[in-house]
Motif scaffolding. Structure first.
Motif, PDB file in Angstrom:
ATOM      1  N   SER A 113       0.853  -1.181   0.000  1.00 63.97           N
ATOM      2  CA  SER A 113       0.000   0.000   0.000  1.00 63.97           C
ATOM      3  C   SER A 113       0.890   1.232   0.000  1.00 63.97           C
ATOM      4  N   ILE A 114       0.660   2.139  -0.954  1.00 64.17           N
ATOM      5  CA  ILE A 114       1.408   3.389  -1.058  1.00 64.17           C
ATOM      6  C   ILE A 114       0.397   4.517  -0.929  1.00 64.17           C
ATOM      7  N   ASN A 115       0.609   5.388   0.050  1.00 66.88           N
ATOM      8  CA  ASN A 115      -0.348   6.449   0.352  1.00 66.88           C
ATOM      9  C   ASN A 115       0.312   7.809   0.287  1.00 66.88           C
ATOM     10  N   GLY A 116      -0.275   8.714  -0.470  1.00 66.62           N
ATOM     11  CA  GLY A 116       0.178  10.100  -0.524  1.00 66.62           C
ATOM     12  C   GLY A 116      -0.956  11.012  -0.121  1.00 66.62           C
ATOM     13  N   ARG A 117      -0.717  11.882   0.850  1.00 68.84           N
ATOM     14  CA  ARG A 117      -1.752  12.793   1.348  1.00 68.84           C
ATOM     15  C   ARG A 117      -1.202  14.215   1.378  1.00 68.84           C
ATOM     16  N   THR A 118      -2.100  15.185   1.287  1.00 61.82           N
ATOM     17  CA  THR A 118      -1.687  16.579   1.401  1.00 61.82           C
ATOM     18  C   THR A 118      -1.659  16.974   2.869  1.00 61.82           C
ATOM     19  N   ASP A 119      -0.877  17.985   3.191  1.00 62.03           N
ATOM     20  CA  ASP A 119      -0.832  18.481   4.569  1.00 62.03           C
ATOM     21  C   ASP A 119      -2.161  19.058   5.000  1.00 62.03           C
ATOM     22  N   SER A 120      -2.815  19.764   4.084  1.00 60.24           N
ATOM     23  CA  SER A 120      -4.017  20.494   4.447  1.00 60.24           C
ATOM     24  C   SER A 120      -5.220  19.597   4.687  1.00 60.24           C
ATOM     25  N   ASN A 121      -5.196  18.391   4.148  1.00 66.09           N
ATOM     26  CA  ASN A 121      -6.370  17.534   4.274  1.00 66.09           C
ATOM     27  C   ASN A 121      -5.935  16.078   4.251  1.00 66.09           C
ATOM     28  N   GLN A 122      -6.071  15.390   5.367  1.00 71.75           N
ATOM     29  CA  GLN A 122      -5.627  14.006   5.432  1.00 71.75           C
ATOM     30  C   GLN A 122      -6.433  13.070   4.546  1.00 71.75           C
ATOM     31  N   TYR A 138      -1.045  -9.406  -3.673  1.00 74.16           N
ATOM     32  CA  TYR A 138      -0.158 -10.521  -4.020  1.00 74.16           C
ATOM     33  C   TYR A 138       1.232 -10.026  -4.400  1.00 74.16           C
ATOM     34  N   TYR A 139       1.678  -8.988  -3.745  1.00 72.89           N
ATOM     35  CA  TYR A 139       3.002  -8.415  -3.993  1.00 72.89           C
ATOM     36  C   TYR A 139       4.027  -9.205  -3.193  1.00 72.89           C
ATOM     37  N   GLU A 140       5.179  -9.497  -3.823  1.00 69.73           N
ATOM     38  CA  GLU A 140       6.216 -10.301  -3.173  1.00 69.73           C
ATOM     39  C   GLU A 140       7.539  -9.567  -3.010  1.00 69.73           C
ATOM     40  N   THR A 149      -0.268  -3.947 -13.794  1.00 68.83           N
ATOM     41  CA  THR A 149      -1.286  -3.312 -14.620  1.00 68.83           C
ATOM     42  C   THR A 149      -2.682  -3.617 -14.102  1.00 68.83           C
ATOM     43  N   PHE A 150      -3.526  -2.582 -14.096  1.00 65.80           N
ATOM     44  CA  PHE A 150      -4.930  -2.732 -13.717  1.00 65.80           C
ATOM     45  C   PHE A 150      -5.666  -3.451 -14.841  1.00 65.80           C
ATOM     46  N   THR A 151      -6.471  -4.464 -14.492  1.00 66.48           N
ATOM     47  CA  THR A 151      -7.239  -5.186 -15.516  1.00 66.48           C
ATOM     48  C   THR A 151      -8.721  -4.859 -15.447  1.00 66.48           C
ATOM     49  N   ASP A 152      -9.341  -5.026 -14.299  1.00 64.91           N
ATOM     50  CA  ASP A 152     -10.744  -4.651 -14.123  1.00 64.91           C
ATOM     51  C   ASP A 152     -11.046  -4.566 -12.630  1.00 64.91           C
ATOM     52  N   HIS A 153     -12.211  -4.041 -12.285  1.00 69.11           N
ATOM     53  CA  HIS A 153     -12.543  -3.802 -10.874  1.00 69.11           C
ATOM     54  C   HIS A 153     -12.664  -5.089 -10.059  1.00 69.11           C
ATOM     55  N   MET A 154     -13.043  -6.169 -10.666  1.00 67.83           N
ATOM     56  CA  MET A 154     -13.278  -7.405  -9.922  1.00 67.83           C
ATOM     57  C   MET A 154     -12.030  -8.282  -9.807  1.00 67.83           C
ATOM     58  N   ASN A 155     -11.172  -8.295 -10.832  1.00 69.39           N
ATOM     59  CA  ASN A 155     -10.088  -9.270 -10.874  1.00 69.39           C
ATOM     60  C   ASN A 155      -8.686  -8.694 -10.796  1.00 69.39           C
ATOM     61  N   SER A 156      -8.547  -7.405 -10.761  1.00 71.61           N
ATOM     62  CA  SER A 156      -7.218  -6.809 -10.810  1.00 71.61           C
ATOM     63  C   SER A 156      -6.497  -6.943  -9.470  1.00 71.61           C
ATOM     64  N   HIS A 157      -5.178  -7.126  -9.556  1.00 72.73           N
ATOM     65  CA  HIS A 157      -4.328  -7.152  -8.366  1.00 72.73           C
ATOM     66  C   HIS A 157      -3.815  -5.752  -8.046  1.00 72.73           C
ATOM     67  N   VAL A 158      -4.120  -4.783  -8.928  1.00 76.34           N
ATOM     68  CA  VAL A 158      -3.716  -3.398  -8.729  1.00 76.34           C
ATOM     69  C   VAL A 158      -4.977  -2.555  -8.593  1.00 76.34           C
ATOM     70  N   LYS A 159      -5.037  -1.768  -7.534  1.00 82.66           N
ATOM     71  CA  LYS A 159      -6.191  -0.904  -7.319  1.00 82.66           C
ATOM     72  C   LYS A 159      -5.676   0.455  -6.853  1.00 82.66           C
ATOM     73  N   MET A 205      -8.152   2.471 -15.469  1.00 87.68           N
ATOM     74  CA  MET A 205      -7.109   1.827 -16.267  1.00 87.68           C
ATOM     75  C   MET A 205      -5.779   2.436 -15.856  1.00 87.68           C
ATOM     76  N   GLY A 206      -4.705   1.683 -16.072  1.00 90.59           N
ATOM     77  CA  GLY A 206      -3.391   2.225 -15.761  1.00 90.59           C
ATOM     78  C   GLY A 206      -2.449   1.182 -15.231  1.00 90.59           C
ATOM     79  N   SER A 207      -1.287   1.663 -14.792  1.00 88.83           N
ATOM     80  CA  SER A 207      -0.269   0.751 -14.272  1.00 88.83           C
ATOM     81  C   SER A 207       0.620   1.467 -13.265  1.00 88.83           C
ATOM     82  N   VAL A 208       1.285   0.644 -12.462  1.00 94.57           N
ATOM     83  CA  VAL A 208       2.250   1.097 -11.463  1.00 94.57           C
ATOM     84  C   VAL A 208       3.531   0.319 -11.717  1.00 94.57           C
ATOM     85  N   THR A 209       4.654   1.019 -11.777  1.00 92.38           N
ATOM     86  CA  THR A 209       5.942   0.357 -11.971  1.00 92.38           C
ATOM     87  C   THR A 209       6.795   0.580 -10.731  1.00 92.38           C
ATOM     88  N   ILE A 210       7.199  -0.500 -10.096  1.00 92.62           N
ATOM     89  CA  ILE A 210       8.134  -0.438  -8.974  1.00 92.62           C
ATOM     90  C   ILE A 210       9.524  -0.522  -9.577  1.00 92.62           C
TER      91      ILE A 210
END
Length: 126
Positions: A25-34, A44-46, A53-63, A83-88
């Motif tokens: 879980s990666i969380n970014g928040r602003t100072d002015s509003n948590q 399922y991150y190891e 990559t995001f696939t769909d709302h029901m089956n994706s491992h990325v949200k 839709m989209g992706s995250v690269t570590i």
């Protein structure tokens, strides 16, 4: 955490990440509003680098969830990843670094926002 939202620069000042039980879980928040900012979940991150990559709302491992108070301080806008992706790109015992791009959608109004050139570098709690 930095990104462009529909081409407009946006950044969060408080960023943290947690890796526990096969979930990142990666969380970014602003100072002015948590409650304003972006949360990215990778299930399922190891602990590896790579693109998730995001696939769909029901089956994706990325949200992702994006919340913002644009119109007034009392109006919340909640968006979910459409839709989209995250690269570590780098992960150590102490921190994690990566990039992301995505389209998020307000499930009530149907409004979409495009998040591009996203990046994060944050301590990693285990």
């Amino acid at each position: 955490m930095k990104m462009n939202i529909d081409g407009v620069p946006y950044s969060t000042s408080a960023v943290h990440s947690t890796f526990s039980g096969g979930s990142l879980s990666i969380n970014g928040r602003t100072d002015s509003n948590q409650y304003e900012g972006l949360t990215i979940h990778i299930l399922y991150y190891e602990g590896q680098t790579g693109t998730f990559t995001f696939t769909d709302h029901m089956n994706s491992h990325v949200k992702a969830q994006f919340s913002v108070k644009w119109d007034s301080p009392n109006v919340d806008h909640h968006f979910a990843m459409e839709m989209g992706s995250v690269t570590i790109t780098e992960v150590t015992n102490k921190d994690i670094k990566g990039t992301f791009s995505m389209v998020v959608k307000n499930l009530e109004s149907g409004e979409t926002k495009t998040l591009t050139e996203g990046s994060f570098y944050t301590p990693l709690a285990r």
